[in-house]
Design a protein around this motif. Structure first.
Motif, PDB file in Angstrom:
ATOM      1  N   ARG A  51      64.257  47.355 126.903  1.00  0.00           N
ATOM      2  CA  ARG A  51      64.156  47.311 128.370  1.00  0.00           C
ATOM      3  C   ARG A  51      64.859  46.091 128.947  1.00  0.00           C
ATOM      4  NH1 ARG A  51      57.983  49.273 129.910  1.00  0.00           N
ATOM      5  NH2 ARG A  51      58.122  51.316 128.896  1.00  0.00           N
ATOM      6  N   LEU A  52      64.951  45.037 128.146  1.00  0.00           N
ATOM      7  CA  LEU A  52      65.610  43.816 128.606  1.00  0.00           C
ATOM      8  C   LEU A  52      67.114  43.838 128.356  1.00  0.00           C
ATOM      9  CD1 LEU A  52      62.916  41.283 127.362  1.00  0.00           C
ATOM     10  CD2 LEU A  52      63.430  41.854 129.746  1.00  0.00           C
ATOM     11  N   GLY A  53      67.627  44.951 127.842  1.00  0.00           N
ATOM     12  CA  GLY A  53      69.068  45.120 127.722  1.00  0.00           C
ATOM     13  C   GLY A  53      69.629  45.051 126.328  1.00  0.00           C
ATOM     14  N   GLY A  54      68.789  44.922 125.293  1.00  0.00           N
ATOM     15  CA  GLY A  54      69.290  44.827 123.930  1.00  0.00           C
ATOM     16  C   GLY A  54      69.574  46.186 123.309  1.00  0.00           C
ATOM     17  N   ASP A 256      45.900  42.633 132.659  1.00  0.00           N
ATOM     18  CA  ASP A 256      45.781  43.030 131.259  1.00  0.00           C
ATOM     19  C   ASP A 256      46.761  42.186 130.448  1.00  0.00           C
ATOM     20  OD1 ASP A 256      45.696  44.268 128.794  1.00  0.00           O
ATOM     21  OD2 ASP A 256      45.894  46.306 129.573  1.00  0.00           O
ATOM     22  N   THR A 257      46.260  41.397 129.500  1.00  0.00           N
ATOM     23  CA  THR A 257      47.144  40.528 128.720  1.00  0.00           C
ATOM     24  C   THR A 257      47.698  41.213 127.468  1.00  0.00           C
ATOM     25  OG1 THR A 257      45.261  39.600 127.502  1.00  0.00           O
ATOM     26  CG2 THR A 257      45.966  38.449 129.514  1.00  0.00           C
ATOM     27  N   VAL A 258      47.294  42.456 127.196  1.00  0.00           N
ATOM     28  CA  VAL A 258      47.829  43.183 126.041  1.00  0.00           C
ATOM     29  C   VAL A 258      49.337  43.353 126.207  1.00  0.00           C
ATOM     30  CG1 VAL A 258      47.802  45.356 124.766  1.00  0.00           C
ATOM     31  CG2 VAL A 258      45.662  44.398 125.636  1.00  0.00           C
ATOM     32  N   GLY A 259      50.096  42.982 125.207  1.00  0.00           N
ATOM     33  CA  GLY A 259      51.548  43.151 125.258  1.00  0.00           C
ATOM     34  C   GLY A 259      52.306  41.979 125.836  1.00  0.00           C
ATOM     35  N   ALA A 260      51.600  41.010 126.441  1.00  0.00           N
ATOM     36  CA  ALA A 260      52.294  39.872 127.039  1.00  0.00           C
ATOM     37  C   ALA A 260      53.033  39.056 125.985  1.00  0.00           C
ATOM     38  CB  ALA A 260      51.304  38.992 127.802  1.00  0.00           C
ATOM     39  N   GLY A 261      52.377  38.818 124.847  1.00  0.00           N
ATOM     40  CA  GLY A 261      53.023  38.077 123.776  1.00  0.00           C
ATOM     41  C   GLY A 261      54.235  38.809 123.226  1.00  0.00           C
ATOM     42  N   ASP A 262      54.161  40.136 123.165  1.00  0.00           N
ATOM     43  CA  ASP A 262      55.290  40.912 122.666  1.00  0.00           C
ATOM     44  C   ASP A 262      56.478  40.831 123.626  1.00  0.00           C
ATOM     45  OD1 ASP A 262      53.866  41.727 120.405  1.00  0.00           O
ATOM     46  OD2 ASP A 262      52.961  43.393 121.494  1.00  0.00           O
ATOM     47  N   ALA A 263      56.205  40.876 124.921  1.00  0.00           N
ATOM     48  CA  ALA A 263      57.275  40.721 125.903  1.00  0.00           C
ATOM     49  C   ALA A 263      57.922  39.350 125.781  1.00  0.00           C
ATOM     50  CB  ALA A 263      56.728  40.929 127.313  1.00  0.00           C
ATOM     51  N   PHE A 264      57.101  38.320 125.594  1.00  0.00           N
ATOM     52  CA  PHE A 264      57.609  36.954 125.422  1.00  0.00           C
ATOM     53  C   PHE A 264      58.530  36.888 124.210  1.00  0.00           C
ATOM     54  CE2 PHE A 264      57.598  32.765 123.612  1.00  0.00           C
ATOM     55  CZ  PHE A 264      57.563  31.890 124.684  1.00  0.00           C
ATOM     56  N   CYS A 265      58.080  37.410 123.075  1.00  0.00           N
ATOM     57  CA  CYS A 265      58.863  37.328 121.839  1.00  0.00           C
ATOM     58  C   CYS A 265      60.191  38.060 121.974  1.00  0.00           C
ATOM     59  CB  CYS A 265      58.067  37.912 120.681  1.00  0.00           C
ATOM     60  SG  CYS A 265      56.611  36.942 120.227  1.00  0.00           S
ATOM     61  N   ALA A 266      60.162  39.244 122.569  1.00  0.00           N
ATOM     62  CA  ALA A 266      61.390  40.016 122.717  1.00  0.00           C
ATOM     63  C   ALA A 266      62.378  39.306 123.625  1.00  0.00           C
ATOM     64  CB  ALA A 266      61.063  41.404 123.267  1.00  0.00           C
ATOM     65  N   ALA A 267      61.889  38.759 124.748  1.00  0.00           N
ATOM     66  CA  ALA A 267      62.779  38.076 125.680  1.00  0.00           C
ATOM     67  C   ALA A 267      63.393  36.831 125.062  1.00  0.00           C
ATOM     68  CB  ALA A 267      62.020  37.720 126.960  1.00  0.00           C
ATOM     69  N   CYS A 286      58.894  33.166 129.215  1.00  0.00           N
ATOM     70  CA  CYS A 286      57.674  32.971 130.009  1.00  0.00           C
ATOM     71  C   CYS A 286      57.613  33.956 131.173  1.00  0.00           C
ATOM     72  CB  CYS A 286      57.606  31.535 130.523  1.00  0.00           C
ATOM     73  SG  CYS A 286      57.184  30.309 129.268  1.00  0.00           S
ATOM     74  N   ALA A 287      58.749  34.226 131.783  1.00  0.00           N
ATOM     75  CA  ALA A 287      58.796  35.182 132.888  1.00  0.00           C
ATOM     76  C   ALA A 287      58.436  36.582 132.405  1.00  0.00           C
ATOM     77  CB  ALA A 287      60.181  35.181 133.527  1.00  0.00           C
ATOM     78  N   ALA A 288      59.005  36.996 131.276  1.00  0.00           N
ATOM     79  CA  ALA A 288      58.718  38.330 130.749  1.00  0.00           C
ATOM     80  C   ALA A 288      57.253  38.462 130.358  1.00  0.00           C
ATOM     81  CB  ALA A 288      59.618  38.614 129.548  1.00  0.00           C
ATOM     82  N   GLY A 289      56.707  37.430 129.710  1.00  0.00           N
ATOM     83  CA  GLY A 289      55.302  37.470 129.325  1.00  0.00           C
ATOM     84  C   GLY A 289      54.374  37.544 130.528  1.00  0.00           C
ATOM     85  N   VAL A 308      62.707  40.743 135.360  1.00  0.00           N
ATOM     86  CA  VAL A 308      62.732  39.339 134.948  1.00  0.00           C
ATOM     87  C   VAL A 308      63.716  38.556 135.808  1.00  0.00           C
ATOM     88  CG1 VAL A 308      63.319  37.769 133.062  1.00  0.00           C
ATOM     89  CG2 VAL A 308      61.995  39.835 132.595  1.00  0.00           C
ATOM     90  N   ASP A 309      64.883  39.130 136.050  1.00  0.00           N
ATOM     91  CA  ASP A 309      65.889  38.449 136.880  1.00  0.00           C
ATOM     92  C   ASP A 309      65.353  38.176 138.282  1.00  0.00           C
ATOM     93  OD1 ASP A 309      67.696  38.433 134.823  1.00  0.00           O
ATOM     94  OD2 ASP A 309      68.823  40.191 135.515  1.00  0.00           O
ATOM     95  N   ARG A 310      64.625  39.141 138.849  1.00  0.00           N
ATOM     96  CA  ARG A 310      64.069  38.952 140.200  1.00  0.00           C
ATOM     97  C   ARG A 310      63.045  37.823 140.213  1.00  0.00           C
ATOM     98  NH1 ARG A 310      64.396  44.651 140.600  1.00  0.00           N
ATOM     99  NH2 ARG A 310      62.224  44.904 139.960  1.00  0.00           N
ATOM    100  N   LEU A 311      62.201  37.778 139.187  1.00  0.00           N
ATOM    101  CA  LEU A 311      61.190  36.726 139.146  1.00  0.00           C
ATOM    102  C   LEU A 311      61.829  35.346 139.014  1.00  0.00           C
ATOM    103  CD1 LEU A 311      58.189  35.967 139.053  1.00  0.00           C
ATOM    104  CD2 LEU A 311      58.250  36.283 136.569  1.00  0.00           C
TER     105      LEU A 311
END
Length: 317
Positions: A51-54, A256-267, A286-289, A308-311
């Motif tokens: 989703r982040l473009g990879g 809901d904090t589920v998945g926040a760490g995964d978003a952080f790691c991927a970004a 940090c923005a993605a998380g 993420v870019d908007r944030l």
């Protein structure tokens, strides 16, 4: 972004129940209806990176059941290459039971299912007999520990042989044995949350108290070039050869904090694969998380690159 990310990790079906508060031991708390959703740290991080473009490939195992078929279809919809995700006859797909209270905090119980069978032999089979050659087609390798440590170690060794950087999200934290020590030594970027970092410091006989930058610096002594410790709503700190880095969390309405760490790691992984400076990569992570906490669910909550870019736009990056 067209960075090529290889993920070796778990795939789970999540069953989530939202409750007023997490139950105490022996207590029953009534909640809302159970909701099914795609999960597993490996699959979550693969979908997040896509989703982040990879350009993302995932190596893993599913059971030959309804949950496995649903998860495979979901990966295809998200644009993740799942040709190296095998189906194990007679095995159940991994299952996570998740309870989420009103402020977003959660409790998770995991039944690994097919994930526990992703051993080194399966890794070799799924990567066409040569993990190093398979890995060489990627810019970076991303690992977690919902699969056997020996498998993650074999993948990290293959990445080192292919000249590919390895990112390890050491979650959940297993016992600190020789295999884990070797895996961390093969790791270029180590990502942990506060409890995981404390457990690793203690098990390794390192100082587990003091400012987080100092503790991250101690963990660098185990081998990684960059150590990142996530601090929940407070953001993250990191330590590299160039010294300490930090970034605060972004103020959001967390549900809901589920998945926040995964978003952080991927970004973070995707940004580092693009040769982004670590400080900028940490900010994007940090923005993605933070964004991932604003919606319920694991994969359903993962943000896109545009979000993420908007944030980040108000602060210039």
């Amino acid at each position: 972004m067209n960075e090529r990310v290889l993920v070796v990790g778990s795939l789970n079906m999540d069953l989530t129940i939202r409750v007023p508060r997490l139950p105490a031991p022996g207590e029953t708390v009534s909640g809302q209806d159970a909701v099914r959703g795609a999960g597993g740290k490996g699959a979550n991080q693969a979908v997040a990176a896509a989703r982040l473009g990879g350009l993302v490939r995932l190596v893993g195992l599913l059971g030959d059941d309804e949950f496995g078929a649903r998860l495979r279809s979901g990966l295809h919809r998200e644009g993740v290459d799942a040709t190296a995700v095998g189906t194990l006859p007679g095995a159940a797909t991994g299952l996570a039971l998740i309870v989420v209270q009103e402020d977003g905090e959660n409790s998770i119980t995991l039944a690994p299912g097919a994930n526990r069978h992703l051993d080194e032999a399966a890794l070799i089979r799924l990567t066409g007999g040569d993990p190093a050659r398979f890995t060489a087609d990627s810019d970076i390798l991303l690992l977690q520990l919902e699969v056997p440590v020996a498998t993650a170690l074999a993948a990290a060794r293959a990445a080192r042989a292919a000249g590919v950087r390895t990112v390890l999200n050491a979650a959940p934290m297993p016992p600190f044995d020789d295999r884990l020590r070797q895996l961390i030594a093969y790791t270029d970027v180590l990502i942990l949350n506060q409890s995981e970092a404390t457990a690793l410091l203690t098990a390794a006989g390192l100082a587990a108290t003091g400012p987080w930058p100092r503790r991250a610096a101690a963990l660098r002594g185990l081998g990684p070039d960059l150590v990142v410790v996530t601090l929940g709503a407070d953001g993250a700190v990191a330590e590299s050869a160039d010294g300490p880095l930090s970034h605060p969390g972004f103020p959001v309405d967390a549900v809901d904090t589920v998945g926040a760490g995964d978003a952080f790691c991927a970004a973070l992984t995707l940004a580092l694969a693009a040769h982004t400076p670590p400080a900028t990569a940490l900010r994007r992570a940090c923005a993605a998380g933070s964004l991932a906490t604003t919606r319920p669910g694991a994969q359903a909550a993962l943000p896109t690159r545009a979000e993420v870019d908007r944030l980040l736009a108000p602060e210039g990056g």
